[in-house]
Design a protein around this motif. Structure first.
Motif, short mmCIF file in Angstrom:
data_model
loop_
_atom_site.label_atom_id
_atom_site.label_comp_id
_atom_site.label_asym_id
_atom_site.label_seq_id
_atom_site.Cartn_x
_atom_site.Cartn_y
_atom_site.Cartn_z
N ALA A 86 57.15 -1.73 33.82
CA ALA A 86 56.54 -0.82 32.85
C ALA A 86 56.07 0.47 33.51
N ILE A 87 55.51 0.38 34.73
CA ILE A 87 54.95 1.55 35.40
C ILE A 87 56.04 2.34 36.11
N LEU A 88 56.92 1.65 36.82
CA LEU A 88 57.97 2.32 37.60
C LEU A 88 59.32 1.66 37.30
N ALA B 105 48.08 -0.05 40.31
CA ALA B 105 49.01 0.64 39.42
C ALA B 105 48.34 1.82 38.73
N ALA B 106 47.03 1.72 38.51
CA ALA B 106 46.32 2.79 37.81
C ALA B 106 46.04 3.99 38.70
N VAL B 107 45.69 3.76 39.96
CA VAL B 107 45.26 4.88 40.81
C VAL B 107 46.23 5.18 41.94
N ALA B 108 47.08 4.24 42.30
CA ALA B 108 47.99 4.47 43.43
C ALA B 108 49.32 3.79 43.17
N PRO B 109 50.06 4.19 42.16
CA PRO B 109 51.33 3.52 41.88
C PRO B 109 52.33 3.65 43.02
N ASP B 110 52.16 4.67 43.89
CA ASP B 110 53.11 4.82 44.98
C ASP B 110 53.01 3.69 46.00
#
Length: 1988
Positions: free
Chosen positions: A1764-1766, A1660-1665
């Motif tokens: 929370a992230i997406l 989630a920190a470096v590659a949320p995609d």
């Protein structure tokens, strides 16, 4: 004991479920079931009619007759036998058996229940007495069961006739239908022996279970009908309507009488016969509301609560049959509860209901049930009722502050209601003996010299069944041994010092008396004594400094001083050294003595001997528990035998004043020479002897009284350790009526106590002894030391205890010397501490001596109350004599001038003339504003108590002694002036209080206001202020009421005001108005208060107080008690009366308490002018009553008409004649006339105008109600100023512009009432005027004001328009600019909490955050099997869906991220290709942990390479992100350093890269996990756990992840993507087994050894995609990891009693669980075998359930993180509300379920690689397989019992401190783990950590940085964090819904679920640090520490 020893368990009720139980139930149901019960109707109806007939002939036999008739019904139906009478063995045997049953099943009564092996002891062995008891009781059981059965069997087999009694003759009749004959008949063959046994016990169970319950139910019915005649009448009407008058009701009529059935149902509900039902034991494990209940758990159903639940039954305490609306369905709900549950439901319901109906219907058809009446014709039911449905005695529960009490359960004199203790039952012989002894003592002639009872006069205990045969020689030997031991103790104490004092010189030391025969051994000891002034730390530091000891040694010595009472701190022969040491210690007021070592040693030996004596009292000779105690008692009561130390003899001056001193006398006198432990041990010895017999208690009491004065001397003057004084034993003796009357009669103890009080408070103390007899001429000095003592209170308490006993009260009433002596004592306290008004200047120095004076006089006043109550037992002659005596003593100090007497207290009495109206009155001359006035005149208070016996002072009673009225009683020996002198003292105080309240004594400071507050305090006013008011009221019927009222006017300085003068020489306008208001208040009180005038019974007085206290609105029990006099609130009737007049509302939230609200019907009893109401309260009550009356009658302005006095007899019957007085009429006239005049002259209402008019109108209404004709004549005929009369001023007031609207209705009522008697006068004076236009003048004014307002608003609006037109062109350009920008407004993030400005992207902003260490996450406790059962039984959904829905959206911090649309298999393939194409990255490899876990060093909290950075030039927002990262890193670095002991993972050493916490796991992952855990068990229907996420929590997670992103980028400076691609590929390599296995240098540790959720956070920190793809991989990694963890758990757990889970429920989600397990473990034979074992032990369904439970938290946390992230990429799935949470989350996260794994080749390959890597690694060989699972269910805190006093039962088993292995004196229970620790103790202290206590020590081992404890004795919560803490409210509440801090009130406390849940929520939400911080901010007291 109830089992094989007595055979009770053979009965149906106690039989465990099984074949025997089923057979017995079958028999009972077959004979007494619903289909068979009609056969018994004739018998039930016949016995019901006999019961009614026989009771009507002799009502005293009600209960016995009821037992006989119900017993006949049951025995006839069971065996076919008809009882002859109540003594028939067939009835007596079962009753005896059931009485024994209550004893044998008493919890904890029999040691054999806990140690079953004891049943094998030989019966002859000492201690095996219970076996004899069991044999005797078993015989009763067998006889009561077998004998009637054999009779029935014989009758059946012989087909003979049975014995029946019909109409008084014996005749033969066929055997009636019965259980036994039914079974015999229906059995095809003869019963087998086994079946016969079951029939015997089934039949016996019917009698045991039916008799008590049926009798109790009928008695409850009788009680209900007596208390509720309206219900009785309605039921009688229904019975009459059905059966008419020509027959009695039959059971067949039951269906036609629905109301009677409702009454019966309400009887069952109102007072259930079994309020706690019958205990049930679980046959399998169960889970109830999160509580795991193992097999065998005892479950007790709270039937009482079920039937009294306010949410189900409105006003459950009320008896209301209408609540069922004649609905059988509603009635059935009660029956379903009252007759048991499930298979254990009573099989004889129909039979029992038939019997009850027959009796109830017959009673209603033939009788009227009412309560008995007392001599005054009042109902007495409730006050003397000896029947309770539950049989429960409520006893208060306190923590004893000192030892010395003993068991009172068997003492018939100790209880108002006998509790019938089964272990110590008082026999009829003992009761009769005590009664005769008391009567004899009352009539005995007082002895000139007291006589003590010697041991030889005390007989041994009689009728003791377990008496052992002790040889005479052995008995004498024991006696000699005890005697020698006692004499040794006394000989030693002969030389002990009276006080702890250090010798001043060596010579003085050497001259000390000693028991050393040689006196040559010059070894001396310094002994340090215990006290209550110094702390442990002070003593320890002193010992370290003075003796050179280490802290540990000093601490041990301090502990010995505290526990033992003293300790030897040094011993040597250097006398100067010892003297220096002792004198230094004594300078800080520590007790210290220096004694010869020989004497000190002997003293230590005496302590051992005393402890040995205590052990003897607890020992037995064979089965005899009394023998040794009798020996000790005999020797204590005997004289000393050996040579006395120091040559002491019985003639020695030390005991010269004692009569025949025995050893006990010496020990009592020497008690102060002992120290703490031997003192307490001796008190226990004494207590054990008191319980031997009444004779022993009497003998002990006689010796105690013999030395009581000396004990008091020591207690008041010399004893350093008063809390262990033997003086407190007085409570145990003086409260026993027979003992008290003996001591008063034969030891003159009351007179001696009064003499002690006199000498002590006049400071007659010589040589540290109170002088006896006292010098009566010595004056009192309130500044002397005795008044500053805090110990005097107990002396008054002892006097009150003695005089409160009924026999002693008879002595007081019948012997004049008692009231004479007491009057002399009261005379001493008359008018002490007088006050004088400060006029010119303020009082400069205010002393607090008034507090001590009030404490003394109020203590005396409580004794006065008891003395006054005693005269209710007096004859009229005795009461008149007492009144004369008290008046004489008052006049001796107040009327007779004495030059030696203090003129400030007793000024010379003079009289002057006062003109009022047309008459001149002679009254006492006194100026309250210039003279000295005291609040204290105890003799007048005593006189008031005597005047309250109005029943004895009635005219008819007085005629017996030749008197005719109370006026004659008082004036026959005193003049009217003398009576005026007596009443003037209370009048002065009342006038002074009025002046103080009016602001005339402001210069006297706080002290005078404090005295007024005490004097008028709600709880204390009954002792003083109310007494003074009653004296004034009494004066109205003794003297001319006109002169009394004029005296009041003179004292208030209001003669002029009520004569027409509105200006005053001293009072200003406000003060004048206040004084008038106060005067009218006093006048209303003495004219209307009837409680004493009618001698209102205490329950009625309590009711009145409660009603008026609650009339203002609901309040808590504590607030209510504060509004009621303490005597009334302490009475046993208080709670009962409160339940009658108020409804209880239980607390609902965590902050509120239970409240009581007045019932609507009780408002009819409210008097707004109740004399305890202040003006404000009166006005509030009037508003409430008027609104209620308005609603009830519809009248807009209702009038509250006062109720008549209703004084029908007694001396106050003439009180209402005061209303015919012209003085009162003049007061009423000027009360209104002056207010109108001042209003007209000033143009405004004067101060207090409305209050004065209110009071005056109320007095007028009272006069009209009491004396309508005469008062109306006076009001219309008597004229005053300006030839106006009262009617004139009323008519003026009626139309006055200022007052007409408020008072028009009341004046209208008054004038209408007067018009009934004076119509012409009213018609002539009264006129009705109305506005010409027919409108209200007030409305006209309002309309005009509104019109003016509207005109002004129009003008302002026109001006605004004109201004806008003039400047219209100024802002044109700006408007265009605004239009351009309006479409691009920045996104708003709310407002700033400080400045409230909007937060958006135009400038930097942030949010507050708290980073703190935590130890919340719990690992699964594999060592405790019970938790596995909880998991198997827990819900499959942790978010409990409901019908509510919730929509959550959140704007992300950065630009939106789109998930990769590539399918998962394609993404795996593409990722592999990308890795192949990429070149090796040395930088990346250097940034990963060398241990091969795949973790990154730059995410270590203590990473040595991390540096702070300033803003970068190429990023617009870099500075803000860097600042946030810097802040986080600084905080987490500190937390990481402090919490290394909380982490068990491998991590680099400090100073290396990557050291400290791993932020993705232990910061972000831990935070998300805590959010998920805190939301378990909550949620709403239609949502997931992600929807519960708050906006602030989402932003927090986003911010933390952004920090991780920035930390990664800082290590890849210069790379365009900030190194994201490199880290991304590293994460993929970590996840894909083909890459992780190919490079063991980087990934030596298997993936399954890591927490999968951590990897998800990294992604989630470096590659949320690629979050969705990583999510799938980590989920399956979690599944495989859980399998390994479950193998360890299931193989370590061994049990076969797991809860059943039924069939597999999650096949659609988890597929073939066995196959999945085997695929995970197939690479390891060890694992494979473990899997097989697990499936064999648990089965697939349970394994599936465990896999589901342990993996569900991962999905919940993943949902939170992804949302929370997406937020937009992971929406909540719709249309799945009925699906389980697991399925909904899989759908939301788009994860293929495990059941689809066969179709997922890519996932299969990944799983295979992970498992192979794991099985070949060293991790798999660890004891726990390298995997520790988290606890997946709802987190709970340690469970506390529902009833708090359970914590005090067997504390040695349940509450042991693990550190010091003792039961803590002050226990704290850790709610994180349930461990008990010591709180604020000296034994468990961490000296290396600032002396922190065990709560802090345990916290570090248990819950880490935070602690939460329940403090048991203090009844409060304790929260700890970071060396700070605070106290919180207790989760326990008493029956009134209030916490009882420190158990001061002593009521039983129950766990309040809402408060308990709040504690859990605070803990789960990490709210403890915040809670403590807020407490610290809100007070200068650090969370309560200093207060504590």
């Amino acid at each position: 004991m109830a089992g094989e020893l007595t055979s009770y368990t053979e009965m149906f009720v106690l039989q465990p479920y099984g074949k025997k139980w089923r057979k017995q139930r079958k028999y009972v149901t077959q004979a007494l079931g619903q289909t068979a019960v009609s056969a018994f109707y004739d018998s039930q109806e016949k016995e019901a009619r006999k019961f009614v007939s026989n009771v009507l002939h002799d009502t005293s036999r009600l209960k016995k007759e009821l037992e006989l008739r119900i017993g006949t019904i049951i025995i006839s139906a069971t065996y076919g036998y008809y009882l002859k009478d109540e003594n028939d063995p067939f009835l007596r045997r079962p009753i005896t058996t059931m009485e024994n049953f209550a004893k044998v099943t008493a919890p904890g009564a029999w040691l054999v229940d806990f140690v079953p092996q004891l049943r094998y002891l030989p019966k002859w062995m000492p201690g095996a007495g219970f076996l004899k008891t069991a044999d005797k009781w078993r015989k009763h059981v067998l006889e009561s069961s077998y004998t009637p059965f054999r009779w029935a069997q014989e009758k059946y087999e012989n087909q003979s006739e049975y014995c029946a009694r019909s109409e008084g003759t014996i005749s033969s009749a066929p055997v009636p239908p019965n259980l036994c004959s039914t079974i015999f008949t229906t059995s095809s063959d003869r019963l087998s022996q086994e079946d016969e046994e079951q029939l015997i016990w089934a039949a016996a169970s019917i009698m045991g279970g039916g008799l008590d319950t049926n009798v109790s139910t009928v008695l409850t019915f009788l009680l209900a009908m007596s208390l509720h005649p309206d219900v009785q009448a309605k039921a009688q009407a229904e019975v009459d309507s059905v059966v008419g008058s020509d027959r009695l009701p039959d059971i067949a009529d039951r269906d036609s009488m629905p109301y009677l059935r409702s009454v019966m149902t309400e009887v069952f509900r109102w007072k259930p016969t079994a309020p706690l039902g019958l205990p049930h034991a679980l046959s399998v494990d169960d889970v109830y509301e999160g509580y795991h209940l193992p097999k065998g758990t005892l479950v007790i159903p709270n039937v009482w609560h079920m039937l009294h639940d306010p949410s189900v039954y409105e006003n459950p305490g009320d008896f209301n049959p209408d609540r069922y609306r004649n609905s059988d369905e509603e009635m059935q709900k009660v029956s379903d509860l009252i007759f048991g549950f499930g298979r254990r439901r009573c099989p004889g319901i129909s039979f029992a209901e038939g019997s009850f109906f027959a009796i109830a219907a017959t009673l209603l058809a033939t009788c009227e049930m009412t309560s008995a009446l007392d001599s005054e014709g009042k109902k007495i039911i409730g006050s003397d009722l000896d029947y309770t449905a539950s049989g429960t005695i409520i006893v208060s529960f306190f923590i004893a502050q000192q030892s010395g009490g003993c068991c009172d359960c068997g003492d018939s004199e100790a209880w108002r209601i006998q509790i019938n203790c089964p272990y110590h039952p008082p026999t009829e012989e003992v009761l009769e003996y005590i009664s005769n002894f008391t009567a004899k003592a009352v009539q005995a002639t007082p002895r000139a010299t007291p006589k003590v009872i010697a041991g030889s006069e005390v007989p041994p205990v009689k009728n003791f069944s377990d008496r052992a045969a002790v040889p005479q020689e052995l008995h004498e030997s024991m006696s000699r041994t005890v005697g020698y031991a006692l004499d040794y103790v006394l000989d030693t104490l002969d030389y002990s010092p009276e006080e702890t004092a250090v010798p001043r010189s060596e010579e003085e030391l050497m001259q000390q008396p000693t028991g050393d025969p040689m006196s040559l051994k010059d070894q001396f000891c310094v002994v340090l004594w215990n006290d209550d002034k110094h702390s442990f730390d002070e003593v320890i530091q002193l010992l370290c400094d003075m003796t050179g000891r280490t802290r540990e040694e000093a601490s041990a010595s301090a502990v010995r001083v505290d526990e033992q009472g003293r300790d030897i701190i040094e011993m040597n022969s250097s006398i100067p050294r010892l003297l220096e040491l002792g004198q230094t210690i004594s300078q800080i007021d520590l007790g210290v003595t220096i004694r010869r070592a020989y004497d000190t040693f002997r003293e230590q030996v005496t302590s051992v001997i005393i402890e040995w004596l205590l052990d003897l009292t607890r020992s037995r000779m064979a089965s005899d528990t009394l023998c040794l105690r009798e020996v000790i008692a005999s020797e204590l009561l005997s004289q000393r035998k050996q040579t006395y130390g120091r040559g002491f003899t019985n003639s020695h001056e030390f005991v010269a004043d004692l009569v025949d001193p025995a050893r006990l006398d010496w020990l009592l006198l020497y008690h102060t020479r002992l120290w703490k432990k031997p003192r307490l041990n001796l008190k226990e010895v004494y207590a054990s002897l008191l319980t031997l017999s009444h004779d022993h208690k009497l003998a002990f009491a006689s010796h105690f009284a013999n030395v009581y004065p000396r004990i008091i001397d020591a207690y008041l003057l010399t004893d350093r350790e008063a809390e262990t004084s033997i003086k407190y034993f007085a409570l145990q003796l003086f409260t026993v009526p027979s003992i008290a009357v003996y001591l008063v009669r034969h030891h003159n103890i009351v007179s001696r106590l009064l003499a002690i009080i006199t000498s002590f408070f006049t400071n007659q103390i010589h040589d540290k002894k109170i002088v006896y007899p006292p010098n009566a001429q010595t004056d009192i000095d309130v500044d002397a030391p005795p008044f500053r003592s805090k110990r005097f209170m107990t002396i008054f308490s002892d006097l009150r205890y003695l005089c409160h006993n009924e026999p002693v009260q008879q002595l007081i009433a019948h012997n004049r010397e008692f009231v004479t002596q007491f009057s002399r004592t009261c005379q001493m306290f008359m008018c002490i501490n007088p006050n004088k008004r400060a006029v010119a200047s303020h009082v400069e120095y205010e002393t607090d001596v008034w507090i001590s004076v009030f404490n003394v006089t109020l203590s005396l006043s409580r004794v006065i109350k008891v003395y006054g109550e005693a005269f209710s037992r007096a004859t009229v002659a005795e009461l008149v004599s007492a009144i004369t005596t008290v008046m004489h003593h008052i006049l001796m100090v107040s009327a007779i001038h004495d030059e030696e007497r203090d003129p400030a207290r007793f000024p010379r009495v003079s009289f002057h003339h006062v003109d009022f109206g047309d008459t001149t009155y002679e009254v006492v001359e006194f100026d309250v504003m210039d003279g000295w006035v005291s609040f204290h005149h105890s003799l007048q208070w005593l006189l008031a108590e005597l005047f309250k016996h109005v029943d004895i002072l009635d005219e008819s009673s007085l005629q017996e002694i030749g008197l005719h009225s109370i006026r004659e009683v008082c004036l026959r020996n005193a003049s009217a002036q003398a009576i005026q002198t007596i009443i003037d003292y209370p009048l002065r105080v009342i006038a002074m209080v009025a002046q103080i309240r009016a602001g005339l004594w402001v210069r006297n400071g706080f002290a005078i206001r404090g005295q007024v507050m005490h004097y008028r305090d709600f709880m204390l006013r009954e002792l003083c202020y109310d007494q003074d008011l009653f004296i004034l009221q009494t004066a109205l019927v003794i003297l001319d009421p006109n002169s009394v009222i004029v005296s009041m006017l003179d004292r208030f300085y209001l003669v002029g005001f009520f004569s027409g003068a509105t200006l005053h020489a001293v009072y200003d306008n406000t003060q004048m108005a206040n004084m008038v208001e106060e005067f009218l208040y006093v006048l209303i009180t003495i004219l209307t208060e009837t409680a004493n005038a009618n001698k209102m019974l205490l329950p009625h007085a309590v009711r009145r107080e409660i009603v008026h206290a609650l009339a203002l609105g609901p309040c808590t029990y504590t607030e209510l008690v504060k509004r009621v006099a303490e005597r009334k609130s302490d009475d046993v009737c208080f709670d009962r009366v409160l339940g009658e007049v108020a409804n209880f509302k239980p607390p609902e939230t965590t902050s509120d308490s239970g409240t009581y609200e007045l019932k609507d019907e009780a408002f009819d009893e409210v008097n707004p002018f109740f004399y305890h109401h202040t003006r404000n309260k009166r006005e509030e009550v009037e508003i409430i009553l008027r609104n209620r009356l308005k609603k009830k009658t519809g009248v807009q302005e209702p009038v509250l008409v006062p109720k008549p006095l209703n004084i029908t007899r007694g001396p106050f019957v003439t009180l209402s004649s005061v209303y015919e007085s012209e003085v009162v009429l003049q007061i009423l006239f000027y009360g209104i006339f002056n207010v109108i005049g001042i209003t007209n002259s000033m143009g405004a209402a004067p101060p207090s105008a409305e209050a004065i008019i209110d009071q005056t109108l109320h007095l007028i209404m009272l006069a009209i109600v009491e004396k309508p004709h005469s008062f109306s004549t006076l009001a219309a005929g008597k004229t005053f100023e300006e030839t106006q009369n009262l009617v004139d001023v009323l008519c003026t007031l009626e139309h006055h512009t200022k007052y007409s609207k408020v008072y028009k209705a009341r004046i209208g009522w008054i004038l209408a009432e007067i018009a009934k008697y004076q119509p012409d006068e009213i018609r002539k004076r009264r006129h009705v005027s109305a506005p010409s236009d027919g409108s209200d003048p007030e409305d006209v004014k309002k309309r005009a004001a509104k019109a003016r307002q509207e005109s002004l608003m129009k003008q302002m609006k026109a001006q605004q328009i004109s201004f806008a037109n003039n400047f219209d062109d100024v802002d044109d350009g700006d408007e265009d600019e605004d239009d351009e920008d309006s479409s691009t407004h920045p996104t708003s993030y709310g407002t700033c909490i400080v400045c409230q400005e909007e937060l958006n992207g135009t400038r930097a902003f942030g949010s507050l955050g708290l980073v703190q260490p935590s130890r919340l996450l719990r690992r699964y406790p594999d060592s405790q099997q019970g938790y596995l059962g909880e998991l198997l039984s827990c819900s499959d959904t942790l978010d409990r869906p409901s019908d509510l829905s919730m929509d959550t959206t959140f704007p992300p911090l950065g630009p939106p991220v789109e998930l990769s649309p590539i399918p998962f298999p394609d993404w795996i393939r593409a990722a592999g290709i990308s890795i192949l194409k990429s070149k090796p990255d040395p930088l990346l490899e250097s940034l990963q942990f060398r241990i091969g876990t795949g973790e990154f060093v730059f995410w270590g909290a203590q990473d040595s390479a991390y540096q702070s950075y300033l803003r970068s030039s190429d990023k617009a927002d870099a500075m803000e992100v860097h600042k946030m990262v810097d802040t986080v890193m600084v905080v987490v670095k500190n937390v990481s350093q402090q919490t290394r002991h909380l982490r068990d993972r491998k991590e680099p050493d400090p100073g290396e890269r990557g050291a400290g916490m791993y932020l993705p796991e232990e910061l972000v992952g831990y935070t998300v996990s805590c959010i998920e855990i805190s939301n378990r068990g909550g949620g709403q229907r239609g949502t997931t756990v992600a929807d519960i996420l708050t906006e602030s929590q989402s932003r927090m997670v986003q911010g933390l992840v952004a920090c991780l992103t920035k930390l990664a980028s800082l290590n890849f400076k210069g790379r365009p993507d900030d190194g994201r691609d490199a880290v991304r590929q590293a994460i993929i390599k970590r996840l894909l087994p083909e890459w992780s296995r190919s490079s063991f240098t980087s990934y030596a540790s298997p993936l399954l050894a890591r927490e999968p959720f951590t990897i998800l956070v990294e992604a989630a920190a470096v590659a949320p995609d690629m979050l969705r793809h990583v999510l799938i991989l980590t989920y399956y990694a979690c599944l495989a990891r859980t399998v390994i963890g479950l193998l360890y758990i299931t193989n370590k757990t061994r049990s076969t009693a797991w809860p059943s889970t039924g069939q597999r429920r999650y096949t659609h989600l988890l597929g073939d669980v066995r196959m999945f397990f085997m695929s995970v473990v197939r690479t390891s034979p060890v694992f494979e075998h473990a899997a097989e074992v697990a499936f064999q032990a648990f089965g697939e369904a349970r394994i599936e359930k465990l896999l589901y439970a342990f993996t569900l938290p991962f999905l919940r946390r993943a949902a939170i993180l992804c949302r929370a992230i997406l937020p937009s990429q992971f929406p909540t799935p719709s249309g799945m509300d009925d699906a389980c949470e697991y399925e909904r989350l899989l759908k939301m996260l788009n994860i293929p379920p495990l059941s689809d794994l066969p179709n997922q080749d890519t996932l299969q390959n990944a799983l295979s690689g992970w498992c192979s890597h794991y099985s070949h690694s060293s991790v798999a060989s660890q004891s726990n397989f390298g995997v520790v699972l988290e606890y997946p269910a709802v987190y709970q805190i340690a469970r506390l019992p529902l009833v708090m006093d359970s914590l005090f039962v067997k504390q040695e088993n349940t509450m042991i401190c693990p550190r010091c292995k003792t039961v803590p004196q002050d226990a704290a229970i850790c709610l994180a783990c349930g461990t008990t620790v010591c709180f604020q103790s000296h034994c468990c202290v961490d000296h290396e950590n600032q002396g922190r206590g065990e709560c802090n020590m345990h916290m570090r081992e248990c819950s880490g940085p935070i602690g939460m404890y329940f403090l048991v004795k203090r009844c409060s919560m304790l929260y700890l964090y970071a060396n700070n803490g605070t106290f919180g409210p207790s989760p326990y509440l008493d029956v009134h819904g209030e916490p009882d801090i420190s158990m001061r009130r002593g009521r039983r406390q129950y766990l309040h679920h809402t408060r308990w849940e709040e504690v859990r929520k605070i803990w789960l939400n990490h709210g403890i640090p915040t809670l403590i911080a807020r407490k610290l901010e809100s007070t200068v007291d650090s969370g309560g520490w200093e207060s504590l």
